[in-house]
Design an enzyme around this catalytic site. Structure first.
Site, PDB file in Angstrom:
ATOM      1  N   ASP A   1       0.859  -1.172   0.000  1.00 29.66           N
ATOM      2  CA  ASP A   1       0.000   0.000   0.000  1.00 29.66           C
ATOM      3  C   ASP A   1       0.906   1.236   0.000  1.00 29.66           C
ATOM      4  OD1 ASP A   1      -2.276   1.688   0.646  1.00 29.66           O
ATOM      5  OD2 ASP A   1      -1.569   1.659   2.711  1.00 29.66           O
TER       6      ASP A   1
ATOM      7  N   ASP B   1      -2.017  -0.763   5.616  1.00 31.04           N
ATOM      8  CA  ASP B   1      -2.547  -0.318   6.895  1.00 31.04           C
ATOM      9  C   ASP B   1      -3.786  -1.156   7.190  1.00 31.04           C
ATOM     10  OD1 ASP B   1      -4.787   0.967   5.590  1.00 31.04           O
ATOM     11  OD2 ASP B   1      -3.431   2.599   5.084  1.00 31.04           O
TER      12      ASP B   1
ATOM     13  N   ASP C   1      -7.099  -1.702   3.841  1.00 27.19           N
ATOM     14  CA  ASP C   1      -6.461  -2.840   3.201  1.00 27.19           C
ATOM     15  C   ASP C   1      -6.812  -4.164   3.849  1.00 27.19           C
ATOM     16  OD1 ASP C   1      -5.150  -0.996   1.587  1.00 27.19           O
ATOM     17  OD2 ASP C   1      -3.556  -0.757   3.060  1.00 27.19           O
TER      18      ASP C   1
END
Ligand code: ADP
Ligand code: MG
Length: 255
Positions: free
Chosen positions: A46, A239, A243
Site C-alpha cells: 500500500d 494499513d 487494506d
C-alpha cells in the site's frame, strides 16, 4: 520413535523466531506465516502510511466556485472531523494552522478507499478522490497531480467547488527495505494504491517498482487473488483499515 531434527528442531526454531521478533515489536501470528514468507515471491504494498510516513501535509487549496479558500478548507475539515484517514488529519491540521473555525458535522459517512460524505450546516460536503466526480478533473487539478500530489476534490451539494492537494514523504528506510526484500528472492514488488495515477507513477518510479492506481479495497483484494490463481505466494503490506480484505487474503498479511 522420531527424528529429533524434524520433531524438535523445527518447532523450537519457530518458537525462538517468534520470540525474537516479539522483542523487536513484531507480532507473528504463527509459524506457518514464517514458512509462507519463505516461499513468497510477490510483495504487494500500500502507499499512504505504508511506503510513506502517513503524515501528509496540505500543500494547495484551489477554489473553483464562489467560496473563498478559507471557507472551502473549513467545510472540508468539518466533513473530515470523524475520519481516521491520514489525509483527513492533514485537512484538519491545515484548518487549525490557519486559525479557521470548523463547524461540527451533523451527519458523517466514510467511503472506504475514496473519501468522506458529510452534512455541515445544511450543506452536503463530499471530500475525496476523482471517483466522486462525474466530469473529468479540471486542468488546474491535472497540474497538481503532475507534481505527484494526492488530490482531494471538494464537492458542495454535489458540485465540484474546490481541490485540495497533499504531499507525503517516503519513509527513509523504504529503499533499503525493498533491496533486502529482493535479496530474499521476492521477484515481483508492486504498489497497490487508491491514489491517482500520477502520484502512484511518481513514487513507483522513484522506488523502481510496478504499480496500480485508483484501486478500491476490493480491487486490492482481487489483485492478491489474481496472483494466487497463478500459483504465486503473496505478501501484502498495508494499513489495517482500507487494506484489511487484501491483508486477510494474502498468504502473509503485514499491518
Ligand atoms: P492508499 O491506497 O494510498 O492507502 P486510500 O485507499 O486510503 O489510499 O485512499 C485513496 C484515495 O481516496 C486517496 O488518495 C484520496 O484521494 C481519497 N481518500 C480516501 N480517504 C479520504 C478522506 N478521508 N478524505 C479525503 N480523501 C480521501
Ligand atoms: Mg492506505
Amino acid at each position: 520413535a522420531c527424528s529429533c531434527a524434524f520433531a524438535l528442531a523445527t518447532p523450537v526454531a519457530m518458537l525462538a523466531s517468534i520470540g525474537a521478533a516479539a522483542k523487536k515489536g513484531l507480532l507473528i501470528k504463527g509459524g506457518r506465516y514464517i514458512e509462507a514468507r519463505a516461499l513468497a515471491d510477490v510483495l504487494l504494498v500500500d502507499k499512504t502510511g505504508t511506503l510513506t510516513l502517513g503524515t501528509p501535509r496540505l500543500t494547495d487549496v484551489l477554489g473553483l466556485g464562489q467560496r473563498s479558500r478559507d471557507e472551502l478548507l473549513a467545510l472540508a475539515a468539518a466533513a473530515e472531523s470523524d475520519s481516521e484517514h491520514p489525509l483527513a488529519e492533514a485537512v484538519r491540521r491545515a484548518a487549525r494552522e490557519r486559525g479557521l473555525t470548523v463547524p461540527a458535522p451533523t451527519r458523517f459517512a466514510a467511503m472506504p478507499g475514496h473519501g468522506v460524505d458529510a452534512a455541515v450546516g445544511g450543506v452536503r460536503v463530499s471530500v475525496g478522490s476523482a471517483r466522486l466526480l462525474r466530469e473529468a478533473p479540471p486542468a488546474e487539478a491535472e497540474k497538481l497531480a503532475s507534481q505527484g500530489k494526492t488530490l482531494l476534490f471538494v464537492l458542495l451539494d454535489g458540485v465540484l467547488e474546490g481541490v485540495l492537494a497533499a504531499a507525503d514523504t517516503v519513509r527513509p528506510e523504504v529503499p533499503t527495505a525493498l533491496a533486502q526484500v529482493r535479496e530474499l528472492g521476492v521477484r515481483q514488488i508492486e504498489l497497490l494504491t487508491g491514489d491517482n495515477e500520477r502520484a502512484a507513477a511518481a513514487l513507483a518510479g522513484e522506488l523502481g517498482i510496478a504499480y496500480r492506481a485508483n484501486l478500491l479495497p476490493e480491487d486490492k483484494l482481487a489483485a492478491v487473488k489474481a496472483y494466487q490463481a497463478q500459483g504465486r505466494k503473496v505478501v501484502m503490506v498495508g494499513d489495517g483499515v482500507n487494506d484489511a480484505p487484501a491483508l486477510v487474503q494474502a498468504d502473509v498479511g503485514v499491518a
